[in-house]
Motif scaffolding. Sequence first.
Motif: not given
Length: 298
Positions: A32-39, A41-43, A49-50, A54-55
Amino acid sequence: MQILQTFFRYKMVMKTLRIAIQKSGRLSEKSLELLKEAGISLNNGSRKLRSVAQSFPLEVIYLRDDDIPQYVEDGVAHIGIVGENVYAEKECDVDLLERLGFSRCRLSIAIPKSEPYRGLEEMQGKRIATSYPVILGKYLSEHGIRAEVHVLSGSVELAPSIGIADAIFDIVSSGSTLISNGLKEVETVMRSEAVIIANRRIGKEEAGLLEQLLFRIRSVMAASNNKYILLNAPNERLQEIIRVIPGMKSPTVMPLAEEGWSSVHSVLSEKRFWEVIDRLKELGAQGILVIPIEKMIV
Ligand code: ATP
Ligand code: MG
């Protein structure tokens, strides 16, 4: 009306990339951190489950790590993040796209501390408990060893002490679990880290999204593997100093207000860090500053 039609047509062709990550475990937080650093953000929280980003047109599904390779092979998710050990064990028809540098561990054979060990031959005819029968089986047969492989789904390290196996084959990171169970590591069979796996038949639009995502992830990883370095260099050693820190293209060199000195700015790989710093000091560099890089577009 026209606008509405255009909107729906746009919605219809808009594709979403679907990524499977571990629901809860050693890979979840870093994924999750990797995705966040890749810009990205999850809503909603990670415990669903899923969730939908947003961006970026990305949907995340949360699964047990063992199930991820199959879901990716089937195309339920286009890509997934798993340990290389799980990727190797499941032998699914997926591509390994990228090694991510976290959740590093190794898979090793361990035996009771008091047992002698002279080599793999020692395993001939022994009972080995593991959750990784495929990786172990291949290794043993490559080395001509016939052993009894007992598959356990957890608490493998207890098997020798309760008398159901002579040895174990399991994940080791620091080795403290082995020690506390009276075991010693005798063979390292594989090294593992988190990897991105991908379905082999991704559609054109999703492949485009995947390229964008990989570009971001690689920029994040390059940044964390590199540092920005600034230093003051005596002009007579400038060329030698530049050779030590060549940077991405070439370093920036600016004159200092003080005659005979220059300021040098460059990028330095984390791996060469101490070796380079020592060399720079020998060459007379002063006021060395090292700064983290947030993103690096290479
Ligand atoms: P799940 O419930 O999703 O099946 P799990 O219990 O199988 O989870 P975890 O223990 O969360 O799996 O480990 C996930 C992955 O993390 C492993 O497959 C391995 O690649 C890596 N890993 C496991 N143990 C360690 C460790 N001690 N240090 C670093 N990485 C590890
Ligand atoms: Mg698992």
